[in-house]
Scaffold this motif. Structure first.
Motif, PDB file in Angstrom:
ATOM      1  N   ASN A 186      16.767  -2.503 -10.407  1.00  0.00           N
ATOM      2  CA  ASN A 186      16.315  -2.435 -11.800  1.00  0.00           C
ATOM      3  C   ASN A 186      14.835  -2.780 -11.916  1.00  0.00           C
ATOM      4  N   LEU A 187      14.385  -3.780 -11.157  1.00  0.00           N
ATOM      5  CA  LEU A 187      12.972  -4.140 -11.143  1.00  0.00           C
ATOM      6  C   LEU A 187      12.137  -2.978 -10.604  1.00  0.00           C
ATOM      7  N   TYR A 188      12.613  -2.343  -9.547  1.00  0.00           N
ATOM      8  CA  TYR A 188      11.917  -1.210  -8.943  1.00  0.00           C
ATOM      9  C   TYR A 188      11.765  -0.063  -9.939  1.00  0.00           C
ATOM     10  N   ARG A 189      12.857   0.302 -10.587  1.00  0.00           N
ATOM     11  CA  ARG A 189      12.817   1.384 -11.579  1.00  0.00           C
ATOM     12  C   ARG A 189      11.879   1.055 -12.717  1.00  0.00           C
ATOM     13  N   SER A 190      11.918  -0.177 -13.169  1.00  0.00           N
ATOM     14  CA  SER A 190      11.065  -0.587 -14.275  1.00  0.00           C
ATOM     15  C   SER A 190       9.584  -0.513 -13.892  1.00  0.00           C
ATOM     16  N   ASN A 191       9.236  -1.080 -12.744  1.00  0.00           N
ATOM     17  CA  ASN A 191       7.832  -1.065 -12.314  1.00  0.00           C
ATOM     18  C   ASN A 191       7.344   0.345 -12.023  1.00  0.00           C
ATOM     19  N   LEU A 192       8.168   1.138 -11.378  1.00  0.00           N
ATOM     20  CA  LEU A 192       7.780   2.512 -11.070  1.00  0.00           C
ATOM     21  C   LEU A 192       7.632   3.332 -12.353  1.00  0.00           C
ATOM     22  N   GLY A 193       8.523   3.143 -13.296  1.00  0.00           N
ATOM     23  CA  GLY A 193       8.422   3.846 -14.578  1.00  0.00           C
ATOM     24  C   GLY A 193       7.152   3.502 -15.321  1.00  0.00           C
ATOM     25  N   ARG A 194       6.773   2.242 -15.300  1.00  0.00           N
ATOM     26  CA  ARG A 194       5.527   1.836 -15.957  1.00  0.00           C
ATOM     27  C   ARG A 194       4.311   2.480 -15.294  1.00  0.00           C
ATOM     28  N   ALA A 195       4.321   2.548 -13.983  1.00  0.00           N
ATOM     29  CA  ALA A 195       3.210   3.181 -13.268  1.00  0.00           C
ATOM     30  C   ALA A 195       3.120   4.667 -13.605  1.00  0.00           C
ATOM     31  N   GLY A 237      -5.541   8.916 -12.624  1.00  0.00           N
ATOM     32  CA  GLY A 237      -4.124   9.000 -12.987  1.00  0.00           C
ATOM     33  C   GLY A 237      -3.230   9.146 -11.772  1.00  0.00           C
ATOM     34  N   ILE A 238      -3.642   9.983 -10.836  1.00  0.00           N
ATOM     35  CA  ILE A 238      -2.869  10.151  -9.613  1.00  0.00           C
ATOM     36  C   ILE A 238      -2.859   8.854  -8.810  1.00  0.00           C
ATOM     37  N   ALA A 239      -4.018   8.200  -8.749  1.00  0.00           N
ATOM     38  CA  ALA A 239      -4.110   6.929  -8.013  1.00  0.00           C
ATOM     39  C   ALA A 239      -3.204   5.867  -8.631  1.00  0.00           C
ATOM     40  N   VAL A 240      -3.149   5.817  -9.957  1.00  0.00           N
ATOM     41  CA  VAL A 240      -2.274   4.846 -10.629  1.00  0.00           C
ATOM     42  C   VAL A 240      -0.819   5.090 -10.244  1.00  0.00           C
ATOM     43  N   ILE A 241      -0.405   6.349 -10.227  1.00  0.00           N
ATOM     44  CA  ILE A 241       0.979   6.664  -9.880  1.00  0.00           C
ATOM     45  C   ILE A 241       1.264   6.306  -8.423  1.00  0.00           C
ATOM     46  N   VAL A 242       0.364   6.700  -7.524  1.00  0.00           N
ATOM     47  CA  VAL A 242       0.588   6.439  -6.099  1.00  0.00           C
ATOM     48  C   VAL A 242       0.554   4.939  -5.814  1.00  0.00           C
ATOM     49  N   LEU A 243      -0.440   4.237  -6.356  1.00  0.00           N
ATOM     50  CA  LEU A 243      -0.518   2.794  -6.137  1.00  0.00           C
ATOM     51  C   LEU A 243       0.655   2.070  -6.788  1.00  0.00           C
ATOM     52  N   GLY A 244       1.109   2.570  -7.941  1.00  0.00           N
ATOM     53  CA  GLY A 244       2.286   1.991  -8.586  1.00  0.00           C
ATOM     54  C   GLY A 244       3.531   2.173  -7.748  1.00  0.00           C
ATOM     55  N   LEU A 245       3.658   3.337  -7.123  1.00  0.00           N
ATOM     56  CA  LEU A 245       4.786   3.589  -6.230  1.00  0.00           C
ATOM     57  C   LEU A 245       4.754   2.634  -5.043  1.00  0.00           C
ATOM     58  N   MET A 246       3.580   2.509  -4.434  1.00  0.00           N
ATOM     59  CA  MET A 246       3.458   1.617  -3.279  1.00  0.00           C
ATOM     60  C   MET A 246       3.673   0.158  -3.683  1.00  0.00           C
ATOM     61  N   GLY A 247       3.079  -0.263  -4.777  1.00  0.00           N
ATOM     62  CA  GLY A 247       3.235  -1.642  -5.229  1.00  0.00           C
ATOM     63  C   GLY A 247       4.665  -1.963  -5.617  1.00  0.00           C
ATOM     64  N   SER A 248       5.321  -1.030  -6.301  1.00  0.00           N
ATOM     65  CA  SER A 248       6.720  -1.237  -6.690  1.00  0.00           C
ATOM     66  C   SER A 248       7.623  -1.327  -5.466  1.00  0.00           C
ATOM     67  N   THR A 249       7.348  -0.495  -4.475  1.00  0.00           N
ATOM     68  CA  THR A 249       8.146  -0.511  -3.251  1.00  0.00           C
ATOM     69  C   THR A 249       7.964  -1.819  -2.500  1.00  0.00           C
ATOM     70  N   ILE A 250       6.736  -2.267  -2.387  1.00  0.00           N
ATOM     71  CA  ILE A 250       6.472  -3.539  -1.710  1.00  0.00           C
ATOM     72  C   ILE A 250       7.133  -4.688  -2.468  1.00  0.00           C
TER      73      ILE A 250
END
Length: 127
Positions: free
Chosen positions: A50-59, A20-33
């Protein structure tokens, strides 16, 4: 129960928490990239945000699901006490509120209005 079973459950619970932690961290990094890539390609800042918020929220939502699953396993199988059950209930209430709030932020509508948005998108058939 065998001596190995509680140890195995603790290990499984820990692995799910790390997932779960990895999903959040990788989602943060992937959304930022992804948002940086979109901005560099000329996408308007508001669209990229808006894309960033959406992807980060999903992660975050997916990571929270993993963490709730680990808490449930921990409470039900490893430490089945009344106090741990109350703690689990509080954690689930807080995480449910967070999940609900994030979903409203991502989708821009209430979850029970989803069918209305689907009806508006689909073409009407006339007989």
């Amino acid at each position: 129960m065998d001596d190995w079973f509680p140890s195995a459950l603790k290990l499984v619970t820990r692995a799910i928490e790390v997932g779960g932690i990895a999903v959040i961290v990788l989602g943060l990094m992937g959304s930022t990239i992804a948002v940086l890539w979109q901005v560099l390609r000329g996408r308007p800042g508001s669209d990229a945000f808006n894309l960033y918020r959406s992807n980060l929220g999903r992660a975050i939502l997916l990571g929270l699901e993993f963490l709730v699953a680990a808490d449930i396993i921990n409470t039900v199988a490893i430490e089945p006490t009344l106090q741990s059950l109350f703690i689990l209930g509080g954690i689930i209430l807080i995480r449910t509120f967070l999940s609900f709030s994030l979903e409203v932020e991502i989708e821009g509508r209430w979850p029970w209005d989803r069918h209305k948005a689907d009806d508006e998108r689909s073409p009407r058939r006339t007989a």
